[in-house]
Design a protein around this motif. Structure first.
Motif, PDB file in Angstrom:
ATOM      1  N   ARG A  36       0.842  -1.188   0.000  1.00  0.00           N
ATOM      2  CA  ARG A  36       0.000   0.000   0.000  1.00  0.00           C
ATOM      3  C   ARG A  36       0.878   1.239   0.000  1.00  0.00           C
ATOM      4  O   ARG A  36       2.027   1.208   0.432  1.00  0.00           O
ATOM      5  CB  ARG A  36      -0.874   0.030   1.256  1.00  0.00           C
ATOM      6  CG  ARG A  36      -1.950  -0.997   1.272  1.00  0.00           C
ATOM      7  CD  ARG A  36      -2.814  -0.771   2.508  1.00  0.00           C
ATOM      8  NE  ARG A  36      -3.784  -1.847   2.627  1.00  0.00           N
ATOM      9  CZ  ARG A  36      -3.956  -2.568   3.715  1.00  0.00           C
ATOM     10  NH1 ARG A  36      -3.248  -2.334   4.802  1.00  0.00           N
ATOM     11  NH2 ARG A  36      -4.861  -3.509   3.737  1.00  0.00           N
ATOM     12  N   ASP A  59      -3.133  -1.654  -3.648  1.00  0.00           N
ATOM     13  CA  ASP A  59      -4.049  -1.743  -2.513  1.00  0.00           C
ATOM     14  C   ASP A  59      -5.275  -2.508  -2.976  1.00  0.00           C
ATOM     15  O   ASP A  59      -6.050  -2.011  -3.798  1.00  0.00           O
ATOM     16  CB  ASP A  59      -4.433  -0.348  -2.019  1.00  0.00           C
ATOM     17  CG  ASP A  59      -5.207  -0.384  -0.714  1.00  0.00           C
ATOM     18  OD1 ASP A  59      -5.862  -1.418  -0.417  1.00  0.00           O
ATOM     19  OD2 ASP A  59      -5.164   0.613   0.022  1.00  0.00           O
ATOM     20  N   LEU A  60      -5.429  -3.720  -2.488  1.00  0.00           N
ATOM     21  CA  LEU A  60      -6.514  -4.576  -2.945  1.00  0.00           C
ATOM     22  C   LEU A  60      -7.891  -4.050  -2.540  1.00  0.00           C
ATOM     23  O   LEU A  60      -8.907  -4.543  -3.024  1.00  0.00           O
ATOM     24  CB  LEU A  60      -6.302  -6.010  -2.456  1.00  0.00           C
ATOM     25  CG  LEU A  60      -5.022  -6.667  -2.976  1.00  0.00           C
ATOM     26  CD1 LEU A  60      -4.898  -8.088  -2.457  1.00  0.00           C
ATOM     27  CD2 LEU A  60      -4.956  -6.643  -4.487  1.00  0.00           C
ATOM     28  N   ASN A  61      -7.932  -3.040  -1.665  1.00  0.00           N
ATOM     29  CA  ASN A  61      -9.206  -2.385  -1.356  1.00  0.00           C
ATOM     30  C   ASN A  61      -9.687  -1.547  -2.536  1.00  0.00           C
ATOM     31  O   ASN A  61     -10.839  -1.120  -2.565  1.00  0.00           O
ATOM     32  CB  ASN A  61      -9.069  -1.488  -0.126  1.00  0.00           C
ATOM     33  CG  ASN A  61      -8.866  -2.300   1.132  1.00  0.00           C
ATOM     34  OD1 ASN A  61      -9.580  -3.277   1.372  1.00  0.00           O
ATOM     35  ND2 ASN A  61      -7.884  -1.927   1.931  1.00  0.00           N
ATOM     36  N   TYR A  62      -8.788  -1.273  -3.479  1.00  0.00           N
ATOM     37  CA  TYR A  62      -9.110  -0.473  -4.660  1.00  0.00           C
ATOM     38  C   TYR A  62      -8.815  -1.305  -5.904  1.00  0.00           C
ATOM     39  O   TYR A  62      -7.702  -1.266  -6.435  1.00  0.00           O
ATOM     40  CB  TYR A  62      -8.305   0.833  -4.654  1.00  0.00           C
ATOM     41  CG  TYR A  62      -8.564   1.643  -3.411  1.00  0.00           C
ATOM     42  CD1 TYR A  62      -9.720   2.412  -3.299  1.00  0.00           C
ATOM     43  CD2 TYR A  62      -7.684   1.603  -2.348  1.00  0.00           C
ATOM     44  CE1 TYR A  62      -9.980   3.134  -2.146  1.00  0.00           C
ATOM     45  CE2 TYR A  62      -7.930   2.327  -1.181  1.00  0.00           C
ATOM     46  CZ  TYR A  62      -9.089   3.087  -1.095  1.00  0.00           C
ATOM     47  OH  TYR A  62      -9.346   3.792   0.047  1.00  0.00           O
ATOM     48  N   PRO A  63      -9.798  -2.096  -6.357  1.00  0.00           N
ATOM     49  CA  PRO A  63      -9.567  -3.057  -7.452  1.00  0.00           C
ATOM     50  C   PRO A  63      -8.979  -2.446  -8.721  1.00  0.00           C
ATOM     51  O   PRO A  63      -8.237  -3.123  -9.432  1.00  0.00           O
ATOM     52  CB  PRO A  63     -10.965  -3.620  -7.716  1.00  0.00           C
ATOM     53  CG  PRO A  63     -11.698  -3.441  -6.433  1.00  0.00           C
ATOM     54  CD  PRO A  63     -11.162  -2.171  -5.831  1.00  0.00           C
ATOM     55  N   THR A  65      -6.588  -0.475  -8.961  1.00  0.00           N
ATOM     56  CA  THR A  65      -5.123  -0.446  -8.885  1.00  0.00           C
ATOM     57  C   THR A  65      -4.537  -1.783  -9.351  1.00  0.00           C
ATOM     58  O   THR A  65      -3.454  -1.821  -9.902  1.00  0.00           O
ATOM     59  CB  THR A  65      -4.602  -0.114  -7.469  1.00  0.00           C
ATOM     60  OG1 THR A  65      -4.961  -1.152  -6.547  1.00  0.00           O
ATOM     61  CG2 THR A  65      -5.146   1.214  -6.978  1.00  0.00           C
ATOM     62  N   SER A  88      -3.172  -9.098   2.675  1.00  0.00           N
ATOM     63  CA  SER A  88      -4.392  -9.377   3.441  1.00  0.00           C
ATOM     64  C   SER A  88      -4.391  -8.517   4.688  1.00  0.00           C
ATOM     65  O   SER A  88      -3.438  -7.797   4.968  1.00  0.00           O
ATOM     66  CB  SER A  88      -4.463 -10.851   3.841  1.00  0.00           C
ATOM     67  OG  SER A  88      -3.424 -11.162   4.750  1.00  0.00           O
ATOM     68  N   VAL A  89      -5.451  -8.645   5.439  1.00  0.00           N
ATOM     69  CA  VAL A  89      -5.552  -7.978   6.727  1.00  0.00           C
ATOM     70  C   VAL A  89      -5.662  -9.044   7.798  1.00  0.00           C
ATOM     71  O   VAL A  89      -6.448  -9.972   7.662  1.00  0.00           O
ATOM     72  CB  VAL A  89      -6.797  -7.053   6.783  1.00  0.00           C
ATOM     73  CG1 VAL A  89      -6.941  -6.427   8.140  1.00  0.00           C
ATOM     74  CG2 VAL A  89      -6.711  -5.990   5.698  1.00  0.00           C
TER      75      VAL A  89
END
Length: 91
Positions: A36, A59-63, A65, A88-89
């Motif tokens: 990130r 950042d996998l929260n923002y596909p 990207t 992951s988290v």
């Protein structure tokens, strides 16, 4: 023959960072390591970009990207051969 392309996500700490350090040293791959935006400084402190190593924000929260990065890798190196999807988290 071209070296296989390895994409490693989640490289700012823990297993991702350890894997990145090992794989980059092998010199038989072209490697993209990701983190990130807030963690990119960790990668820049531990690695030097080169002809066979890219440091990229992901950042996998923002596909979007992810698709942008894959397009960039396809344009530069023809795609990804090996994915180590470590991002992951954890709680």
């Amino acid at each position: 023959a071209m070296k296989p392309v390895v994409l490693i996500t989640g490289c700012s700490h823990g297993l991702g960072l350890a894997l990145a350090k090992k794989i980059v040293k092998l010199d038989q791959y072209r490697v993209i390591i990701t983190a990130r935006k807030a963690s990119l400084s960790v990668l820049n402190e531990n690695f030097k970009p080169s002809d066979s190593l890219l440091i990229k924000e992901l950042d996998l929260n923002y596909p979007h990207t992810f698709s942008t990065l894959i397009k960039e890798i396809e344009d530069l190196w023809g795609g990804v051969d090996i994915l180590i999807n470590n991002a992951s988290v954890s709680y």
